[in-house]
Design an enzyme around this catalytic site. Structure first.
Site, PDB file in Angstrom:
ATOM      1  N   LYS A  83       1.264  -0.837  -0.163  1.00  0.00           N
ATOM      2  CA  LYS A  83      -0.265   0.035  -0.131  1.00  0.00           C
ATOM      3  C   LYS A  83       1.122   1.492  -0.273  1.00  0.00           C
ATOM      4  O   LYS A  83       1.905   1.554   0.527  1.00  0.00           O
ATOM      5  CB  LYS A  83      -0.792  -0.141   1.377  1.00  0.00           C
ATOM      6  N   LYS A 114      -2.407  -1.353  -4.121  1.00  0.00           N
ATOM      7  CA  LYS A 114      -2.735  -0.405  -3.624  1.00  0.00           C
ATOM      8  C   LYS A 114      -1.963   0.894  -4.304  1.00  0.00           C
ATOM      9  O   LYS A 114      -1.513   0.583  -3.079  1.00  0.00           O
ATOM     10  CB  LYS A 114      -3.696  -0.318  -2.827  1.00  0.00           C
TER      11      LYS A 114
HETATM   12  C1  PBG Z   1      -7.138   3.491   5.435  1.00  0.00           C
HETATM   13  C2  PBG Z   1      -7.668   3.224   3.864  1.00  0.00           C
HETATM   14  C3  PBG Z   1      -8.094   4.378   3.230  1.00  0.00           C
HETATM   15  C4  PBG Z   1      -7.805   3.816   1.715  1.00  0.00           C
HETATM   16  C5  PBG Z   1      -8.673   2.883   2.352  1.00  0.00           C
HETATM   17  N1  PBG Z   1      -8.446   2.298   3.817  1.00  0.00           N
HETATM   18  C6  PBG Z   1      -7.259   5.307   2.687  1.00  0.00           C
HETATM   19  C7  PBG Z   1      -5.736   5.877   3.428  1.00  0.00           C
HETATM   20  O1  PBG Z   1      -4.966   4.775   3.470  1.00  0.00           O
HETATM   21  O2  PBG Z   1      -5.235   6.677   3.746  1.00  0.00           O
HETATM   22  C8  PBG Z   1      -7.969   4.128   0.915  1.00  0.00           C
HETATM   23  C9  PBG Z   1      -9.244   3.401  -0.149  1.00  0.00           C
HETATM   24  C10 PBG Z   1      -9.456   5.032  -1.102  1.00  0.00           C
HETATM   25  O3  PBG Z   1      -8.721   6.341  -1.817  1.00  0.00           O
HETATM   26  O4  PBG Z   1     -10.830   4.674  -2.001  1.00  0.00           O
HETATM   27  N2  PBG Z   1      -6.383   2.767   6.238  1.00  0.00           N
END
Ligand code: PBG
Length: 331
Positions: free
Chosen positions: A201, A255
């Site tokens: 991520k 992601k």
């Molecule tokens: C939080 C999380 C995020 C997303 C999924 N879980 C945002 C972040 O890490 O700030 C993002 C998903 C999206 O942008 O659609 N842990």
């Protein structure tokens, strides 16, 4: 092997629709889709998310209705994200551990509406519950501490599993959390609860609309670069995936999605495990903006980007376009 022209003419198999169908290498179906849903308090509430045109937060009755819709469309799994009321957010995010929090009630609402006809994937991270919008606990300097955060995430995951979650999806990027969560699930008798780890991520600029949707955007101080990955790195993603698999992840996620398809492909080829990608909020907003600006045809943009995930090696995709795509694929 490929010969040479004119014995080989690659246009031959492309000349008719039946032949193109016969030679198609990858097929997208509704069963490839995971639909992320935002949950809010109340009854009969639908709150459109300004930065995500066409996406709303739903109260529990609406969540149950969306779950029935998903079953009818052949979408096999939902991903849940709560918009926790501001007065329940705290420095340590303990609302995440409340067995009656919005997330747990949403899991049960879906179970009541659909039984086991649909999977429920739940996000493990503290950002929808903290007053500072970070995914973990802070020390005095504002650094997100690892091991103390993992201890809370374990309890959060157990809380979700107790409520009936099928897939625990840790999105926090703390080191060692998959192992700790897996051990705790085993010891608590949840041996069939899966873990889909957000293994690679990235600290991405594409998460903005999501943070609006869960209400953490305005609260967030600083950024998440001390735990989410540097977008410039790929080898490090392979190390993250290797560790999460060794720790007990059943599947791994990359992601964001489209800008990181090279990572999907490398993970798939190296590990030969189920790989998922999250086409995140900023990607959805970008496609919708392009369509609204007349820069492309909405339906075609959606289906082309989604099949690209399959081609890259994904078993499935988390996408806010899931219901639209499922409808298009059905028709
Ligand atoms: C939080 C999380 C995020 C997303 C999924 N879980 C945002 C972040 O890490 O700030 C993002 C998903 C999206 O942008 O659609 N842990």
């Amino acid at each position: 092997m490929t010969g040479s022209y004119p014995a080989t003419r690659l246009r031959r198999t492309r000349a008719t629709a039946w032949s193109r169908a016969l030679h198609r290498e990858n097929v997208l179906t509704p069963a490839d889709l995971i639909w992320p849903l935002f949950v809010t308090e109340g009854r009969g509430v639908e709150e459109p998310v300004g930065s995500l045109p066409g996406v709303s937060r739903w109260s529990l009755d609406g969540i149950a209705a969306r779950a029935k819709e998903a079953v009818a469309l052949g979408i096999p799994c939902l991903a849940l994200f709560p918009n926790t009321p501001v007065n329940l957010r705290s420095d340590d995010g303990t609302e995440a551990l409340n067995p009656d929090n919005l997330m747990c009630r949403a899991i049960k609402a879906i179970r009541d509406a659909c039984g086991n006809d649909i999977g429920v994937l739940t996000d493990v991270a503290l950002d929808p519950y903290t007053s500072h919008g970070q995914d973990g606990l802070l020390d005095a300097s504002g650094y997100v501490v690892n091991d103390d955060t993992v201890a809370v995430l374990v309890d959060q995951a157990l809380n979700q599993a107790e409520a009936g979650a099928d897939v625990i999806a840790p999105s926090d990027m703390m080191d060692g959390r998959v192992k700790a969560i897996r051990m705790a699930l085993e010891m608590a008798g949840h041996c069939n609860v899966q873990i889909m780890s957000y293994a690679a991520k990235y600290a991405s600029a594409f998460y903005g609309p999501f943070r609006d949707a869960v209400g953490s955007g305005g609260l967030l101080k600083g950024d998440k670069t001390s735990y989410q990955m540097d977008p410039a790195n790929a080898e490090e993603a392979l190390r993250e995936v290797a560790l999460d698999l060794a720790e007990g992840a059943d599947s791994v996620m990359v992601k964001p999605g489209l800008p990181y398809l090279d990572i999907v492909r490398r993970v798939k080829e190296r590990f030969e495990v189920p790989v998922f990608a999250y086409q995140v909020s900023g990607e959805y907003a970008m496609l919708e903006a392009a369509a609204a600006a007349g820069a492309g045809e909405r339906e075609a943009l959606v289906l082309e980007t989604l099949v690209a995930f399959k081609r890259a090696g994904c078993a499935g995709v988390l996408t806010y376009h899931a219901p639209l795509a499922a409808r298009l694929l059905d028709g």
